[in-house]
Design a protein around this motif. Structure first.
Motif, PDB file in Angstrom:
ATOM      1  N   PHE A  64       6.603 -28.521   1.191  1.00  0.00           N
ATOM      2  CA  PHE A  64       5.258 -29.017   1.423  1.00  0.00           C
ATOM      3  C   PHE A  64       5.331 -30.285   2.271  1.00  0.00           C
ATOM      4  O   PHE A  64       6.245 -31.111   2.108  1.00  0.00           O
ATOM      5  CB  PHE A  64       4.548 -29.320   0.108  1.00  0.00           C
ATOM      6  CG  PHE A  64       4.181 -28.095  -0.695  1.00  0.00           C
ATOM      7  CD1 PHE A  64       3.242 -27.202  -0.218  1.00  0.00           C
ATOM      8  CD2 PHE A  64       4.790 -27.840  -1.917  1.00  0.00           C
ATOM      9  CE1 PHE A  64       2.902 -26.070  -0.956  1.00  0.00           C
ATOM     10  CE2 PHE A  64       4.452 -26.715  -2.662  1.00  0.00           C
ATOM     11  CZ  PHE A  64       3.509 -25.826  -2.174  1.00  0.00           C
ATOM     12  N   ALA A  65       4.358 -30.454   3.170  1.00  0.00           N
ATOM     13  CA  ALA A  65       4.345 -31.610   4.061  1.00  0.00           C
ATOM     14  C   ALA A  65       2.984 -32.293   4.003  1.00  0.00           C
ATOM     15  O   ALA A  65       2.064 -31.837   3.329  1.00  0.00           O
ATOM     16  CB  ALA A  65       4.675 -31.169   5.491  1.00  0.00           C
ATOM     17  N   GLY A  66       2.880 -33.422   4.731  1.00  0.00           N
ATOM     18  CA  GLY A  66       1.627 -34.155   4.762  1.00  0.00           C
ATOM     19  C   GLY A  66       1.567 -35.216   3.687  1.00  0.00           C
ATOM     20  O   GLY A  66       2.575 -35.577   3.071  1.00  0.00           O
ATOM     21  N   ILE A  67       0.381 -35.705   3.448  1.00  0.00           N
ATOM     22  CA  ILE A  67       0.195 -36.770   2.466  1.00  0.00           C
ATOM     23  C   ILE A  67      -0.072 -36.188   1.084  1.00  0.00           C
ATOM     24  O   ILE A  67      -0.398 -35.007   0.941  1.00  0.00           O
ATOM     25  CB  ILE A  67      -0.965 -37.693   2.874  1.00  0.00           C
ATOM     26  CG1 ILE A  67      -2.288 -36.905   2.911  1.00  0.00           C
ATOM     27  CG2 ILE A  67      -0.687 -38.347   4.209  1.00  0.00           C
ATOM     28  CD1 ILE A  67      -3.508 -37.785   3.137  1.00  0.00           C
ATOM     29  N   ILE A  68       0.075 -37.020   0.083  1.00  0.00           N
ATOM     30  CA  ILE A  68      -0.267 -36.619  -1.286  1.00  0.00           C
ATOM     31  C   ILE A  68      -1.790 -36.668  -1.398  1.00  0.00           C
ATOM     32  O   ILE A  68      -2.399 -37.723  -1.219  1.00  0.00           O
ATOM     33  CB  ILE A  68       0.374 -37.567  -2.309  1.00  0.00           C
ATOM     34  CG1 ILE A  68       1.882 -37.604  -2.100  1.00  0.00           C
ATOM     35  CG2 ILE A  68       0.058 -37.129  -3.727  1.00  0.00           C
ATOM     36  CD1 ILE A  68       2.574 -38.683  -2.884  1.00  0.00           C
ATOM     37  N   PRO A  69      -2.449 -35.547  -1.663  1.00  0.00           N
ATOM     38  CA  PRO A  69      -3.912 -35.496  -1.600  1.00  0.00           C
ATOM     39  C   PRO A  69      -4.601 -36.290  -2.704  1.00  0.00           C
ATOM     40  O   PRO A  69      -4.173 -36.303  -3.857  1.00  0.00           O
ATOM     41  CB  PRO A  69      -4.223 -33.994  -1.736  1.00  0.00           C
ATOM     42  CG  PRO A  69      -3.019 -33.403  -2.386  1.00  0.00           C
ATOM     43  CD  PRO A  69      -1.852 -34.235  -1.962  1.00  0.00           C
ATOM     44  N   SER A 118       0.206 -27.805   3.124  1.00  0.00           N
ATOM     45  CA  SER A 118      -0.247 -28.928   2.303  1.00  0.00           C
ATOM     46  C   SER A 118      -0.168 -28.592   0.818  1.00  0.00           C
ATOM     47  O   SER A 118      -0.187 -27.428   0.431  1.00  0.00           O
ATOM     48  CB  SER A 118      -1.692 -29.299   2.663  1.00  0.00           C
ATOM     49  OG  SER A 118      -1.800 -29.608   4.038  1.00  0.00           O
ATOM     50  N   ILE A 119      -0.072 -29.634   0.008  1.00  0.00           N
ATOM     51  CA  ILE A 119      -0.135 -29.452  -1.443  1.00  0.00           C
ATOM     52  C   ILE A 119      -1.500 -28.849  -1.797  1.00  0.00           C
ATOM     53  O   ILE A 119      -2.535 -29.388  -1.412  1.00  0.00           O
ATOM     54  CB  ILE A 119       0.039 -30.798  -2.168  1.00  0.00           C
ATOM     55  CG1 ILE A 119       1.484 -31.282  -2.052  1.00  0.00           C
ATOM     56  CG2 ILE A 119      -0.353 -30.691  -3.630  1.00  0.00           C
ATOM     57  CD1 ILE A 119       2.468 -30.533  -2.901  1.00  0.00           C
ATOM     58  N   PRO A 120      -1.535 -27.722  -2.501  1.00  0.00           N
ATOM     59  CA  PRO A 120      -2.812 -27.074  -2.838  1.00  0.00           C
ATOM     60  C   PRO A 120      -3.550 -27.789  -3.961  1.00  0.00           C
ATOM     61  O   PRO A 120      -3.454 -27.409  -5.124  1.00  0.00           O
ATOM     62  CB  PRO A 120      -2.381 -25.662  -3.246  1.00  0.00           C
ATOM     63  CG  PRO A 120      -1.003 -25.827  -3.764  1.00  0.00           C
ATOM     64  CD  PRO A 120      -0.388 -26.935  -2.973  1.00  0.00           C
ATOM     65  N   SER A 121      -4.280 -28.817  -3.588  1.00  0.00           N
ATOM     66  CA  SER A 121      -4.979 -29.625  -4.594  1.00  0.00           C
ATOM     67  C   SER A 121      -6.377 -29.128  -4.897  1.00  0.00           C
ATOM     68  O   SER A 121      -7.034 -29.623  -5.816  1.00  0.00           O
ATOM     69  CB  SER A 121      -5.067 -31.070  -4.107  1.00  0.00           C
ATOM     70  OG  SER A 121      -5.784 -31.125  -2.884  1.00  0.00           O
ATOM     71  N   LEU A 169       2.598 -33.930 -13.528  1.00  0.00           N
ATOM     72  CA  LEU A 169       2.404 -33.811 -12.085  1.00  0.00           C
ATOM     73  C   LEU A 169       3.743 -34.028 -11.402  1.00  0.00           C
ATOM     74  O   LEU A 169       4.314 -35.113 -11.451  1.00  0.00           O
ATOM     75  CB  LEU A 169       1.384 -34.830 -11.584  1.00  0.00           C
ATOM     76  CG  LEU A 169       1.161 -34.880 -10.064  1.00  0.00           C
ATOM     77  CD1 LEU A 169       0.729 -33.518  -9.533  1.00  0.00           C
ATOM     78  CD2 LEU A 169       0.135 -35.942  -9.697  1.00  0.00           C
ATOM     79  N   ARG A 170       4.232 -32.957 -10.759  1.00  0.00           N
ATOM     80  CA  ARG A 170       5.541 -33.012 -10.113  1.00  0.00           C
ATOM     81  C   ARG A 170       5.418 -32.488  -8.680  1.00  0.00           C
ATOM     82  O   ARG A 170       4.944 -31.374  -8.468  1.00  0.00           O
ATOM     83  CB  ARG A 170       6.553 -32.170 -10.885  1.00  0.00           C
ATOM     84  CG  ARG A 170       6.789 -32.640 -12.309  1.00  0.00           C
ATOM     85  CD  ARG A 170       7.603 -31.625 -13.115  1.00  0.00           C
ATOM     86  NE  ARG A 170       8.902 -31.392 -12.536  1.00  0.00           N
ATOM     87  CZ  ARG A 170       9.998 -32.103 -12.814  1.00  0.00           C
ATOM     88  NH1 ARG A 170       9.923 -33.096 -13.684  1.00  0.00           N
ATOM     89  NH2 ARG A 170      11.152 -31.828 -12.256  1.00  0.00           N
ATOM     90  N   ALA A 171       5.827 -33.314  -7.721  1.00  0.00           N
ATOM     91  CA  ALA A 171       5.791 -32.900  -6.319  1.00  0.00           C
ATOM     92  C   ALA A 171       6.939 -33.511  -5.531  1.00  0.00           C
ATOM     93  O   ALA A 171       6.892 -33.567  -4.301  1.00  0.00           O
ATOM     94  CB  ALA A 171       4.452 -33.271  -5.687  1.00  0.00           C
ATOM     95  N   GLY A 172       7.962 -33.957  -6.224  1.00  0.00           N
ATOM     96  CA  GLY A 172       9.114 -34.552  -5.552  1.00  0.00           C
ATOM     97  C   GLY A 172       9.949 -33.525  -4.808  1.00  0.00           C
ATOM     98  O   GLY A 172       9.803 -32.318  -4.993  1.00  0.00           O
ATOM     99  N   PHE A 173      10.824 -34.009  -3.938  1.00  0.00           N
ATOM    100  CA  PHE A 173      11.719 -33.176  -3.141  1.00  0.00           C
ATOM    101  C   PHE A 173      10.934 -32.193  -2.267  1.00  0.00           C
ATOM    102  O   PHE A 173      11.109 -30.984  -2.319  1.00  0.00           O
ATOM    103  CB  PHE A 173      12.722 -32.439  -4.036  1.00  0.00           C
ATOM    104  CG  PHE A 173      13.709 -33.349  -4.689  1.00  0.00           C
ATOM    105  CD1 PHE A 173      14.847 -33.767  -4.031  1.00  0.00           C
ATOM    106  CD2 PHE A 173      13.475 -33.827  -5.971  1.00  0.00           C
ATOM    107  CE1 PHE A 173      15.744 -34.630  -4.622  1.00  0.00           C
ATOM    108  CE2 PHE A 173      14.363 -34.694  -6.577  1.00  0.00           C
ATOM    109  CZ  PHE A 173      15.504 -35.094  -5.895  1.00  0.00           C
ATOM    110  N   ASN A 174      10.016 -32.766  -1.475  1.00  0.00           N
ATOM    111  CA  ASN A 174       9.295 -32.053  -0.436  1.00  0.00           C
ATOM    112  C   ASN A 174       9.382 -32.896   0.835  1.00  0.00           C
ATOM    113  O   ASN A 174      10.291 -33.719   0.975  1.00  0.00           O
ATOM    114  CB  ASN A 174       7.838 -31.815  -0.854  1.00  0.00           C
ATOM    115  CG  ASN A 174       7.683 -30.674  -1.835  1.00  0.00           C
ATOM    116  OD1 ASN A 174       7.778 -29.515  -1.461  1.00  0.00           O
ATOM    117  ND2 ASN A 174       7.445 -30.998  -3.111  1.00  0.00           N
ATOM    118  N   ASN A 175       8.458 -32.704   1.736  1.00  0.00           N
ATOM    119  CA  ASN A 175       8.408 -33.509   2.959  1.00  0.00           C
ATOM    120  C   ASN A 175       7.113 -34.312   3.005  1.00  0.00           C
ATOM    121  O   ASN A 175       6.506 -34.475   4.062  1.00  0.00           O
ATOM    122  CB  ASN A 175       8.513 -32.603   4.193  1.00  0.00           C
ATOM    123  CG  ASN A 175       9.826 -31.860   4.256  1.00  0.00           C
ATOM    124  OD1 ASN A 175      10.888 -32.450   4.078  1.00  0.00           O
ATOM    125  ND2 ASN A 175       9.769 -30.565   4.504  1.00  0.00           N
TER     126      ASN A 175
END
Length: 482
Positions: free
Chosen positions: A238-243, A216-219, A255-261
């Motif tokens: 990274f997978a799952g939902i955007i926290p 998961s994204i480490p939020s 805030l950049r989290a593109g090109f993941n799953n």
């Protein structure tokens, strides 16, 4: 003994200077004797300022595990290590090493565990080298004075050595404010019970982009690090939902989290981040994205997004870059008020399913330098308003259904800074004027790339092409006798 002898000589000199000498001494000779007698004591003090022996030994172990394709480090053991290339020491009596800064040095090899013995180290920058192997276990907790860590653009692999929380529940705090591990081969998960991340209360920038991290994204860091300004998780696994927790980083500007799953909708809390300037996320574009009035860069390309461009996006009047290419966006663009985006420099809406006429309002964005509408279903003609874009250097509207190539070329020749013009797969079955006088003598003075292929154009190869003195690449393929 040497110190006592020097002290005795100094006292003797003072005693002699207060009595009348047998022979007269000039004031210059008197000063000379003082300097000569105190000179050895001066050098004795300087010689004691060598760097900490343990730090020196740790640096020698480090240098023994790396080599340079540029020039050797030349860390000479006979020279004070505080004078070595890339090394900074503090002003204490023991001269501890506080910084190692060796970016772009062509270093290969690995990061030896001896670096963990540099307990006063506050900055470690080995970016843009060819270092590889795993990071030493316990690296972060051992270097508990570290403030800046930059190991980006290397080939480090393995898991991130972040120790887990202590069994007794005790807390440790770390002064680190910048972590950049981007563009490596690191993998594994970044777990929420990491002692280092939880204790990094001063963290400002965290960049792990372009690796192979999973989970998961480490939020969770948004809870402990209230000063966070930049988070970059892009180009990983990274997978799952955007926290939702990302919305707690109130001072976030990037805030950049593109090109993941990642999947799911963008949390609404993110749109309350008033200082956000760059947003690079997967997902559909929310209708209320206009709430991000400070947004300067919006990159939602290659996200399989659907729907239309929200009208509220025009309220983001600080936008400099807007990239929505390679999605499934549709609808017309005529209702969108581009005129509010006066700071917009780069616009890419290519490879979508937009219909209707090419929007004239886009040419009211006077700061535009690059426009891409390629790969849509747009119709109509090039507007004379494009002449008002004095800084336009890149224009691509290939693979649409525009008409009137004669009018388009007549208008676009006035764009003096245009260096790339791609208008292929348009103007189907039209005839191109071959008259040399069709264009002005100084038409397209800076054009380097020109493409009008794949349009079934009729006529002879135009003589006016010879006027394009800066031309480097020309595409006339798949036309009729052109």
């Amino acid at each position: 003994m040497i110190g006592e002898e020097m002290s005795f000589k100094a006292k003797e000199l003072v005693r002699l200077s207060t009595t009348k000498p047998a022979l007269p001494l000039s004031s210059h000779m008197h000063l000379f004797l003082l300097c000569v007698l105190f000179l050895p004591a001066f050098f004795l003090t300087v010689s004691e300022a060598f760097c900490n022996p343990q730090d020196r030994e740790s640096l020698m172990w480090f240098s023994g595990n790396v080599s340079s394709s540029v020039t050797p480090l030349n860390w000479n053991s006979s020279v004070d290590c505080c004078s070595w290339e890339g090394i900074t020491c503090d002003d204490s009596s023991e001269s501890h090493v506080t910084a190692i800064s060796l970016p772009f040095r062509g270093l290969s090899g690995n990061l030896h565990s001896s670096v963990q013995n540099l307990h006063r180290l506050s900055r470690l920058d080995l970016s843009n080298n060819c270092l590889s192997g795993p990071l030493p276990p316990g690296l972060f907790s051992a270097l508990d004075q570290l403030m800046v860590l930059n190991l980006s653009f290397n080939s480090f692999n393995g898991d991130l050595p972040l120790e887990q929380a202590f069994d007794d529940g005790s807390n440790r705090f770390f002064p680190i404010h910048t972590i950049d591990l981007s563009s490596n081969l690191l993998q594994g998960e970044i777990l929420s019970n990491s002692t280092v991340i939880q204790g990094a209360i001063n963290l400002i920038s965290f960049n792990v982009s372009n690796n192979s991290f999973t989970g998961s994204i480490p939020s969770f860091m948004c809870t402990s690090s209230t000063q966070l300004n930049k988070l970059d998780f892009s180009y990983n696994d990274f997978a799952g939902i955007i926290p939702q927790e990302l919305g707690r980083c109130w001072r976030l500007s990037v805030l950049r989290a593109g090109f993941n799953n990642l999947s799911g909708e963008i949390p609404k809390k993110i749109y309350s981040l008033s200082e956000l300037e760059q947003l690079f996320l997967p997902g559909d574009i929310p209708m209320d994205i206009g709430n991000l009035s400070s947004l300067r860069s919006l990159q939602l390309h290659i996200n399989n997004s659907t729907g239309s461009v929200p009208i509220s996006l025009a309220n983001c009047n600080n936008l400099v870059k807007l990239n929505l290419r390679v999605n499934r966006l549709g609808g017309t663009l005529s209702e969108f008020d581009f005129s509010q985006l006066q700071r917009l420099s780069a616009l890419d809406l290519g490879n979508n399913s937009f219909i209707g006429d090419l929007p004239d309002k886009v040419f009211s964005c006077k700061s535009l330098t690059a426009i891409r509408f390629a790969g849509n279903k747009l119709t109509g003609q090039i507007s004379p308003q494009v002449r008002e874009l004095e800084s336009l250097s890149y224009l691509s509207f290939s693979d649409n259904n525009l008409t009137n190539i004669t009018g388009a070329l007549s208008i676009l020749q006035s764009c003096r800074k245009l260096s790339t013009l791609i208008m292929a797969k348009n103007f189907y079955d039209e005839t191109v004027s071959s008259n040399e006088d069709f264009l002005a003598p100084d038409a397209f003075p800076n054009l380097q790339i020109f493409a009008i292929g794949g349009s079934r154009l009729k006529g002879e190869i135009p003589a006016w092409l010879m006027k394009m003195k800066s031309l480097e690449a020309l595409d006339l393929s798949l036309n009729d006798k052109v």
